[in-house]
Each structure stands twice: as C-alpha cells, then as structure tokens.
Design a protein around this motif. Structure first.
Motif, short mmCIF file in Angstrom:
data_model
loop_
_atom_site.label_atom_id
_atom_site.label_comp_id
_atom_site.label_asym_id
_atom_site.label_seq_id
_atom_site.Cartn_x
_atom_site.Cartn_y
_atom_site.Cartn_z
N LEU A 1 7.22 -3.05 -4.13
CA LEU A 1 7.04 -3.07 -2.69
C LEU A 1 5.69 -3.60 -2.24
N LEU A 2 4.77 -3.73 -3.20
CA LEU A 2 3.41 -4.11 -2.82
C LEU A 2 2.93 -5.40 -3.46
N LYS A 3 3.65 -5.92 -4.43
CA LYS A 3 3.14 -7.11 -5.11
C LYS A 3 3.06 -8.32 -4.18
N PHE A 4 3.79 -8.25 -3.02
CA PHE A 4 3.71 -9.35 -2.05
C PHE A 4 2.28 -9.48 -1.51
N LEU A 5 1.52 -8.37 -1.52
CA LEU A 5 0.15 -8.42 -1.01
C LEU A 5 -0.72 -9.32 -1.88
N VAL A 6 -0.46 -9.29 -3.20
CA VAL A 6 -1.21 -10.13 -4.12
C VAL A 6 -0.63 -11.54 -4.17
N GLU A 7 0.68 -11.61 -4.33
CA GLU A 7 1.33 -12.92 -4.46
C GLU A 7 1.20 -13.74 -3.18
N GLY A 8 1.26 -13.07 -2.04
CA GLY A 8 1.18 -13.78 -0.77
C GLY A 8 -0.24 -13.93 -0.25
N ASN A 9 -1.22 -13.63 -1.11
CA ASN A 9 -2.63 -13.74 -0.72
C ASN A 9 -2.91 -12.94 0.55
N CYS A 10 -2.39 -11.72 0.60
CA CYS A 10 -2.56 -10.86 1.78
C CYS A 10 -3.71 -9.87 1.63
N LEU A 11 -4.42 -9.94 0.51
CA LEU A 11 -5.58 -9.07 0.38
C LEU A 11 -6.79 -9.91 0.00
N LYS B 1 -9.98 -10.51 10.42
CA LYS B 1 -9.88 -10.18 11.85
C LYS B 1 -8.63 -10.78 12.48
N ASN B 2 -8.26 -11.97 12.03
CA ASN B 2 -7.11 -12.67 12.61
C ASN B 2 -5.79 -12.25 11.99
N GLY B 3 -5.81 -11.30 11.07
CA GLY B 3 -4.59 -10.77 10.50
C GLY B 3 -4.02 -11.53 9.32
N VAL B 4 -4.77 -12.53 8.81
CA VAL B 4 -4.30 -13.27 7.64
C VAL B 4 -4.20 -12.33 6.45
N TYR B 5 -5.17 -11.45 6.31
CA TYR B 5 -5.18 -10.46 5.22
C TYR B 5 -4.80 -9.09 5.76
N LYS B 6 -4.12 -8.33 4.92
CA LYS B 6 -3.71 -6.97 5.28
C LYS B 6 -4.67 -5.92 4.72
N ILE B 7 -5.27 -6.24 3.57
CA ILE B 7 -6.16 -5.28 2.91
C ILE B 7 -7.47 -5.97 2.59
N MET B 8 -8.56 -5.28 2.82
CA MET B 8 -9.86 -5.79 2.41
C MET B 8 -10.46 -4.84 1.38
N PHE B 9 -10.70 -5.36 0.17
CA PHE B 9 -11.46 -4.64 -0.85
C PHE B 9 -12.93 -4.95 -0.60
N CYS B 10 -13.75 -3.95 -0.43
CA CYS B 10 -15.13 -4.25 -0.05
C CYS B 10 -16.11 -3.23 -0.60
N SER B 11 -17.38 -3.63 -0.55
CA SER B 11 -18.49 -2.75 -0.88
C SER B 11 -19.19 -2.40 0.42
N ASP B 12 -20.35 -1.78 0.33
CA ASP B 12 -21.09 -1.41 1.53
C ASP B 12 -21.61 -2.60 2.30
N LEU B 13 -21.43 -3.81 1.77
CA LEU B 13 -21.76 -5.02 2.50
C LEU B 13 -21.02 -5.07 3.83
N MET B 14 -19.79 -4.51 3.86
CA MET B 14 -18.98 -4.48 5.07
C MET B 14 -19.10 -3.15 5.80
N GLY B 15 -19.99 -2.29 5.34
CA GLY B 15 -20.08 -0.96 5.91
C GLY B 15 -21.08 -0.81 7.01
N ARG B 16 -21.54 -1.93 7.57
CA ARG B 16 -22.57 -1.83 8.59
C ARG B 16 -22.36 -2.89 9.67
N GLY B 17 -22.13 -2.45 10.88
CA GLY B 17 -22.14 -3.35 12.03
C GLY B 17 -20.90 -4.21 12.21
N MET B 18 -20.04 -4.33 11.19
CA MET B 18 -18.88 -5.21 11.30
C MET B 18 -17.84 -4.58 12.22
N ASN B 19 -17.26 -5.41 13.08
CA ASN B 19 -16.38 -4.90 14.12
C ASN B 19 -14.94 -5.36 13.87
#
Length: 477
Positions: free
Chosen positions: A324-334, A363-381
């Motif tokens: 049910l989830l491999k589409f996220l990887v195969e479809g470049n959704c993450l 932001k535009n919905g191309v990706y469903k999941i973002m794997f991130c570090s604290d680089l994205m943990g500040r100020g990003m909206n």
C-alpha cells in the motif's frame, strides 16, 4: 490558551483595516499607510487577519521612532513573527528611495545600498523569507522596482540588486568588509530566529554587524526576533559584553522594547509511542502510522524528523515492502532534505537550488512525505502539513538529554498561524535509554503548561487526526 504581554493594541486590531486606521493615528506624518493594495495582497496570500503577535508588535514598529534602539520579539515558531518585521519595512519603504538607490550606483565605486538587511540562521531560510516578502508586497511597489534578494555563499556579488538583502551572518559581514554593500541607507537590520542565529554564531559576526550601526542616525530599528528560548536579559548582557568597548557602562544605549508572546501549542495535539522494544519495531510502527494516515487521508502530507540520516534508507526499504505504500517510493512521492555535504553538489549555489526545489515541490504537493533533519525544523512554513513524526526524541547531543527547543521547532512545522496539527514522537528503549517515557512526558508537561499530550492509541489518534483535517479544511474555505 495564550499568555500575552504588552497588550496595548491587541484589542484594537481585529482586521487589516483596523490596523490601517490605527496607523494613521500613530504615524500621521508618514506618506504611506496600509493601502487597499497591501490589504488585498495580504488576503490573497491567505493572511486573512493579523495574528496576535502582529497585533501586538506592528502598531509599535510602525509608529515614529522611539527611544528604544532594539526591539526584541520573543515568540514560538509559527505565530507570525516574520510578517511582523516584514510589514514595517514595506510600510516605511520610500518610493523615492528607488531612484536614490539607482543614482547611488552611478556615483562609484560599485557598491549597493540596501534599505534593510535580514540576518538568518541557516541557508534554508533565505528563499523562505524572500518569498514571504514578495507575498506581502503590493504589486504596485513591485512594479516600481522593489526587490528582495537572498545572498548565499558562492553567489556572484556583481548581481546584488536587492533593496532588502537576506543572508547568513558570515556572508553579510564579508560583503560589508569588502565594501560590496554600503550601509549608508540601511533603515532596518533584523536578526531572524535570533536565539538560534546568535547562539550558533561562535565568531560573534552578528554582534560585529550590529556594532557598525551604533552611531547611525538613519537606522530606524534593530529588530531581534527569536523563538521561545532566550530571555531578553540574556541577550542584553551578551550585547553589552561584546559592544562594551564602544559603549562601556552605557546600559541606556541598550534599551530594549520587549514583546513576549507565549502560546501553549494547544493547537497541536501531541502523542508519543513507547511500545517498541527494538529499533526494528520502532520502524515498523512508524510505517504503520504512515500507512493508516494515507489510507484515511489521501491528500496527507507528513514531515518525519530523523536524528540520523541512515534511518531514512531503512524506512524507504520498509515502505517498498508494503504493497500500500511502495507507490510513495516508486512514484517519487517522498523527498529527503537532510544536512548534506557541499561536496555532493559541487557548489553552495547548486546545493541551495537543489534544496529549494525540494521545499517548493513539497509545498506544491508533488511530494507526500518529507524525510528531514533539523535543517527543516526552523522557520519553514508548510501550511498543508497536519502530521509531524519524530523518529526518536530530539536530544541536545547524540547521547544527551531531551532537547525541548528542537522538539518545539520540529512540531511547529504543523499548526501554523492558528491552524491545527498533530505530532507523534516514537520512542525506543535502545535509542532513548536516557529518555524514558516518564521523563519525556513529565518534562514536556512541566515545560509547556496546558500541553495536550496523550499516549498513542490507534483509534484515538486517527479520530483526532480526522478532526484536525476536517476543522482545518473548513477554516481554509
């Protein structure tokens, strides 16, 4: 539940029109007020009304210059601090200055005369602030030539043309020292996310930059914005210590106007799961939550914060093994946006562009999941993110104690501007041996009064998540 200090104007301002009318009273000598074009631009950017922190701060910043030389805004992430300092810069921007600006270029040597300088903690925030500026600036001013430019390491200095220049302290100081930019016409200097910017500024470049404005008669405000961690007296003493040679013993010179806006994050529902005995179980639990989320909400967007980059690959493998989830990887959704090595890109500019494309696509919905570090943990909206997952509790150091500041910054990627959100922290005994469940829960509840914190249970969690999605969709309509 909100605790607000400095309440002089809050009850008077319930709309952008109310603020416009108040500004006419506060600054009758100013030629520019909040015009209809500005109000329309704010509404088109989904800023439907002033946030509480903006209602508190803006009437003060937009009045005539007062005796305070520094303005300190202490407020958690996602409450609207950025717009609180953007709007005064737009308000006071003199349209004649554009002509003066271009005339100055002809006087030589080649220098640029910014109207405002914005210092930020990380390169990832540069484009974010630039977009926030453009999103709030009336089209009529943009057509007249108003420009906002973020300047990054390795960028061609010959193309500096911004009236507002954004950059990390190291880059801005270098431009000043090389006389690429001239400080003569600077009216605002802003230290965004100051607690992180200053505390991580080991060479005190922020202090060096601000010291160049000590005797300036042109500068209107030194605006210090921050999260909810650094007290004003701590910052004040740091300034006095570092600038003491120029203003020894003159504490009056370091007079601050202090705005303290604290919110309990009760618009975010906090959950934790401590059922995993092994890391393998922890990964499976996270994938299970992801699967159930997308099964219920096909439009879902999730941010997952990892303490170690290696866990991203392991999570991808588990997603690929789930029908049910491999589409996220195969479809470049993450996507991944972890603190990378510049050598992976060839140049700082290429790295910045690659990271910014990921942010924009998310932001535009191309990706469903973002794997991130604290680089994205500040100020990003990210206004569409309703769920944030912590893979392990954030720590001060890899083997250190629980880091409340990083936790607040991470979960603050949801619940932006009074939206609703859900945060889930997945604990593991092997990864968090020094942060047991009771310590995690007791610490959070003692440090954040009114915190809604629950132990993860599938039915209750997804009932809450469904309520968050429903209420948010109704609000945004």
């Amino acid at each position: 539940m909100q605790q607000i200090d400095n309440l002089e104007y809050v009850d008077q301002v319930n709309s952008w029109l109310d603020l416009s009318n108040l500004l006419i009273k506060l600054a009758p000598n100013q030629q520019k007020q909040f015009t209809k074009e500005l109000r329309d631009k704010l509404k088109s950017g989904n800023y439907l009304k002033p946030a509480p922190i903006q209602k508190m701060v803006l009437p003060f910043l937009l009045q005539e210059k007062t005796e305070e030389r520094f303005v300190y805004i202490k407020s958690p992430t996602g409450t609207g601090k950025t717009l609180a300092f953007i709007l005064p810069i737009i308000f006071f921007f003199d349209q004649d200055y554009i002509q003066q600006y271009y005339q100055a270029q002809q006087d030589g040597p080649v220098q640029y005369y910014p109207f405002a300088i914005i210092l930020v903690a990380t390169h990832a925030l540069l484009a974010q602030i630039q977009k926030d500026f453009i999103g709030a600036t009336p089209d009529i001013l943009l057509k007249q030539g108003f420009k906002v430019q973020h300047f990054d390491k390795g960028q061609d200095e010959s193309v500096i043309m911004g009236h507002v220049i954004c950059g990390v302290p190291q880059t801005i100081l270098k431009l000043i020292q090389k006389k690429t930019i001239n400080l003569k016409n600077v009216r605002f200097i802003v230290v965004d996310e100051a607690d992180n910017t200053i505390l991580n500024d080991k060479s005190q470049k922020v202090i060096q930059i601000i010291s160049k404005f000590l005797e300036s008669n042109n500068l209107r405000w030194k605006i210090i914005s921050c999260g909810a961690t650094m007290e004003v007296n701590e910052l004040k003493q740091l300034f006095i210590k570092q600038l003491g040679e120029k203003k020894q013993g003159d504490e009056e010179f370091f007079k601050f106007k202090y705005f303290d806006f604290q919110i309990t994050l009760d618009n975010i529902y906090h959950y934790y799961d401590s059922s995993a005995d092994k890391e393998e179980d922890m990964l499976k639990q996270m994938v299970s939550v992801i699967k159930d989320t997308f099964k219920t909400f096909s439009e879902a967007q999730i941010m997952i914060f990892f303490n170690a980059k290696s866990k991203c690959h392991e999570t991808k493998l588990l997603l690929m093994n789930d029908p049910l989830l491999k589409f996220l990887v195969e479809g470049n959704c993450l996507c991944e946006i972890i603190q990378d090595n510049i050598m992976d890109y060839g140049s700082a500019e290429e790295m910045r562009k690659a990271q910014q494309k990921i942010v924009d696509d998310f932001k535009n919905g191309v990706y469903k999941i973002m794997f991130c570090s604290d680089l994205m943990g500040r100020g990003m909206n990210f206004r569409k993110v309703r769920l944030v997952i912590n893979y392990g509790a954030p720590r001060i150091k890899p083997d250190g104690e629980f880091d409340l500041r990083r936790y607040n910054q991470r979960v603050g990627r949801t619940g932006r501007m009074e939206d609703l959100g859900v945060a889930l922290t997945i604990l593991n005994k092997s990864l968090n041996s020094d942060i047991p469940e009771v310590k995690f829960t007791d610490f959070l509840q003692s440090e954040i009064p009114g915190l809604i914190l629950k132990k993860y249970e599938t039915t209750d969690f997804f009932k809450q998540l469904k309520e968050v999605y429903t209420k948010t969709q109704q609000k945004q309509k």
